[in-house]
Design a protein around this motif. Structure first.
Motif, PDB file in Angstrom:
ATOM      1  N   GLN A   1       7.615   4.382  -9.577  1.00 13.51           N
ATOM      2  CA  GLN A   1       6.839   4.435  -8.338  1.00 13.51           C
ATOM      3  C   GLN A   1       6.465   5.864  -7.928  1.00 13.51           C
ATOM      4  OE1 GLN A   1       9.882   1.513  -6.421  1.00 13.51           O
ATOM      5  NE2 GLN A   1       8.020   1.324  -5.216  1.00 13.51           N
ATOM      6  N   TRP A   2       6.730   6.819  -8.796  1.00 10.36           N
ATOM      7  CA  TRP A   2       6.393   8.200  -8.468  1.00 10.36           C
ATOM      8  C   TRP A   2       4.894   8.452  -8.575  1.00 10.36           C
ATOM      9  CZ3 TRP A   2      10.345  12.037 -11.117  1.00 10.36           C
ATOM     10  CH2 TRP A   2      11.618  11.858 -10.522  1.00 10.36           C
ATOM     11  N   SER A   3       4.357   9.150  -7.603  1.00  8.45           N
ATOM     12  CA  SER A   3       2.965   9.583  -7.655  1.00  8.45           C
ATOM     13  C   SER A   3       2.845  10.801  -8.564  1.00  8.45           C
ATOM     14  CB  SER A   3       2.477   9.945  -6.250  1.00  8.45           C
ATOM     15  OG  SER A   3       3.151  11.123  -5.808  1.00  8.45           O
ATOM     16  N   ASN A   4       1.617  11.202  -8.806  1.00  9.24           N
ATOM     17  CA  ASN A   4       1.364  12.409  -9.589  1.00  9.24           C
ATOM     18  C   ASN A   4       2.032  13.624  -8.943  1.00  9.24           C
ATOM     19  OD1 ASN A   4      -0.918  14.874  -9.766  1.00  9.24           O
ATOM     20  ND2 ASN A   4      -0.480  13.899 -11.733  1.00  9.24           N
ATOM     21  N   HIS A   5       1.930  13.726  -7.627  1.00  9.66           N
ATOM     22  CA  HIS A   5       2.531  14.850  -6.909  1.00  9.66           C
ATOM     23  C   HIS A   5       4.052  14.835  -7.042  1.00  9.66           C
ATOM     24  CE1 HIS A   5       4.008  17.219  -3.459  1.00  9.66           C
ATOM     25  NE2 HIS A   5       2.901  17.922  -3.632  1.00  9.66           N
TER      26      HIS A   5
ATOM     27  N   PRO B   1       0.804  -1.234   0.000  1.00  8.64           N
ATOM     28  CA  PRO B   1       0.000   0.000   0.000  1.00  8.64           C
ATOM     29  C   PRO B   1       0.835   1.281   0.000  1.00  8.64           C
ATOM     30  CG  PRO B   1      -0.037  -1.031   2.166  1.00  8.64           C
ATOM     31  CD  PRO B   1       0.616  -2.006   1.235  1.00  8.64           C
ATOM     32  N   ASN B   2       2.120   1.160   0.332  1.00  7.91           N
ATOM     33  CA  ASN B   2       2.977   2.349   0.410  1.00  7.91           C
ATOM     34  C   ASN B   2       4.019   2.394  -0.689  1.00  7.91           C
ATOM     35  OD1 ASN B   2       1.747   3.178   2.951  1.00  7.91           O
ATOM     36  ND2 ASN B   2       2.862   1.484   3.879  1.00  7.91           N
ATOM     37  N   CYS B   3       3.746   1.724  -1.812  1.00  9.58           N
ATOM     38  CA  CYS B   3       4.776   1.619  -2.861  1.00  9.58           C
ATOM     39  C   CYS B   3       4.962   2.910  -3.661  1.00  9.58           C
ATOM     40  CB  CYS B   3       4.494   0.448  -3.794  1.00  9.58           C
ATOM     41  SG  CYS B   3       2.989   0.600  -4.774  1.00  9.58           S
ATOM     42  N   LEU B   4       3.944   3.782  -3.681  1.00 10.48           N
ATOM     43  CA  LEU B   4       4.084   5.024  -4.451  1.00 10.48           C
ATOM     44  C   LEU B   4       4.774   6.098  -3.622  1.00 10.48           C
ATOM     45  CD1 LEU B   4       0.725   5.343  -6.428  1.00 10.48           C
ATOM     46  CD2 LEU B   4       2.899   4.367  -7.149  1.00 10.48           C
ATOM     47  N   LYS B   5       5.675   6.806  -4.272  1.00  8.40           N
ATOM     48  CA  LYS B   5       6.441   7.854  -3.602  1.00  8.40           C
ATOM     49  C   LYS B   5       5.784   9.221  -3.841  1.00  8.40           C
ATOM     50  CE  LYS B   5       9.302   4.526  -2.807  1.00  8.40           C
ATOM     51  NZ  LYS B   5       9.183   3.803  -1.517  1.00  8.40           N
ATOM     52  N   ARG B   6       5.442   9.887  -2.744  1.00  4.00           N
ATOM     53  CA  ARG B   6       4.746  11.177  -2.850  1.00  4.00           C
ATOM     54  C   ARG B   6       5.682  12.371  -2.731  1.00  4.00           C
ATOM     55  NH1 ARG B   6       1.662   7.856   0.511  1.00  4.00           N
ATOM     56  NH2 ARG B   6      -0.365   7.265  -0.343  1.00  4.00           N
ATOM     57  N   ARG B   7       6.820  12.178  -2.083  1.00  5.35           N
ATOM     58  CA  ARG B   7       7.742  13.285  -1.843  1.00  5.35           C
ATOM     59  C   ARG B   7       9.148  12.884  -2.258  1.00  5.35           C
ATOM     60  NH1 ARG B   7       3.571  15.373  -1.053  1.00  5.35           N
ATOM     61  NH2 ARG B   7       2.831  16.702   0.654  1.00  5.35           N
ATOM     62  N   PRO B   8       9.964  13.856  -2.657  1.00  6.27           N
ATOM     63  CA  PRO B   8      11.365  13.545  -2.959  1.00  6.27           C
ATOM     64  C   PRO B   8      12.070  13.043  -1.705  1.00  6.27           C
ATOM     65  CG  PRO B   8      10.768  15.746  -3.760  1.00  6.27           C
ATOM     66  CD  PRO B   8       9.641  15.279  -2.887  1.00  6.27           C
ATOM     67  N   GLY B   9      12.870  11.993  -1.896  1.00  8.58           N
ATOM     68  CA  GLY B   9      13.650  11.460  -0.781  1.00  8.58           C
ATOM     69  C   GLY B   9      15.125  11.702  -1.023  1.00  8.58           C
ATOM     70  N   ASP B  10      15.935  10.740  -0.604  1.00  6.95           N
ATOM     71  CA  ASP B  10      17.379  10.860  -0.805  1.00  6.95           C
ATOM     72  C   ASP B  10      17.746  10.906  -2.282  1.00  6.95           C
ATOM     73  OD1 ASP B  10      17.683  10.798   1.909  1.00  6.95           O
ATOM     74  OD2 ASP B  10      18.039   8.635   1.988  1.00  6.95           O
ATOM     75  N   GLU B  11      16.857  10.339  -3.119  1.00 10.69           N
ATOM     76  CA  GLU B  11      17.165  10.276  -4.558  1.00 10.69           C
ATOM     77  C   GLU B  11      17.072  11.640  -5.221  1.00 10.69           C
ATOM     78  OE1 GLU B  11      12.707  10.392  -4.882  1.00 10.69           O
ATOM     79  OE2 GLU B  11      14.187   9.614  -3.453  1.00 10.69           O
ATOM     80  N   ALA B  12      16.561  12.649  -4.478  1.00 10.09           N
ATOM     81  CA  ALA B  12      16.404  13.979  -5.073  1.00 10.09           C
ATOM     82  C   ALA B  12      17.743  14.571  -5.498  1.00 10.09           C
ATOM     83  CB  ALA B  12      15.717  14.913  -4.080  1.00 10.09           C
TER      84      ALA B  12
END
Length: 297
Positions: free
Chosen positions: A134-138, A112-123
């Protein structure tokens, strides 16, 4: 056994007076799962989670219809083209958006948490295609802001654009994104800037496949306005309505085989492995498909 289950379903539906076709389908899927003792991760996702998922994939305008239909994770797994039309999803692009989003759920075992809503370390580093998928629309809008296209980012609300669609759909390219962002064709430098960053985002291999798709014979661009229409049945089809072929999975939006999902999860060489040919929209070889999940009926 299957006949007994179907008879039981019909009796229950008659007793309950259940008229909504998706409520009927939900009950059928639950009874099938109970009778076969088939444990599915998708069954852990309730209909409230699905309405939040619609936000994540950029299609919040359908939340009321999905809520009314009580569409949960298991129903997502077995959604058909006609189901989406019942839910008033008629846009071809939105069908593809939902298809690719379900594919991402398959690959991630319905986490259920596979989509990423915010930039993480990969930013701060170059994201891989499997991460972008896995990026969300946001999160896609956040990426647009990071490449100096912040003023156009809000145009993606309600577009159905998310990482899975960008990576998995071979016809989705920088021109499609520019249209959805409402960047005028005459702004050539801006479009070139978008194209350069888009190619960097999806990676060399996916970009090459997208280009090959553009250059292939009979290619038609992905339309942002095309509609999906229900299939018209000819006179000869009516005799087969009650008796479908055992391998008839034509209508499933994303009938993904477990082996195909695992291949993609393990880094399949081609981004579209296990994805092409699985939808009536891009169907190439329907005879090679196999039945996935419970039978229709």
């Amino acid at each position: 056994m299957v006949t007994d289950i179907q008879s039981c379903v019909i009796c229950v539906l008659q007793e309950l007076g259940m008229k909504h076709p998706l409520h009927r389908k939900k009950l059928q899927l639950a009874l099938h799962s109970f009778s076969t003792k088939l444990g599915e991760k998708s069954a852990d996702l309730d209909y409230v989670w699905v309405t939040r998922w619609l936000d994540d994939i950029g299609l919040p305008q359908y939340k009321d219809q999905f809520h009314e239909g009580r569409v949960d994770g298991r129903m997502l797994q077995y959604l058909t083209v006609n189901d989406l039309l019942i839910l008033k999803v008629s846009s071809q692009l939105h069908h593809l958006s939902i298809k690719s989003a379900i594919h991402v759920l398959h690959v991630n075992k319905f986490n259920p948490n596979c989509l990423k809503r915010r930039p993480g370390d990969e930013a701060h580093i170059q994201s891989t295609p499997s991460e972008v998928m896995q990026w969300s629309n946001h999160r896609v809008m956040e990426w647009l802001r990071s490449v100096d296209l912040a003023e156009y980012a809000p145009n993606l609300r309600g577009s159905g654009v998310h990482g899975g669609l960008i990576i998995l759909e071979p016809r989705f390219n920088s021109d499609t994104l520019a249209m959805l962002l409402n960047i005028p064709p005459q702004k050539t430098l801006l479009r070139r800037h978008l194209a350069t960053n888009f190619a960097s985002l999806v990676g060399a291999q996916a970009q090459q496949e997208k280009q090959e798709y553009v250059e292939s014979a009979g290619y038609t661009p992905l339309s942002t306005t095309a509609k999906v229409r229900p299939k018209k049945l000819g006179f000869s089809n009516f005799g087969h309505l009650r008796k479908k072929r055992p391998d008839d999975s034509t209508d499933y939006i994303c009938p993904l085989e477990a082996a195909q999902a695992q291949a993609l999860l393990n880094g399949a060489q081609r981004p579209y492995t296990g994805f092409r040919g699985l939808s009536p929209i891009l169907d190439r070889d329907p005879e090679k498909r196999e039945q996935v999940g419970p039978p229709h009926g």
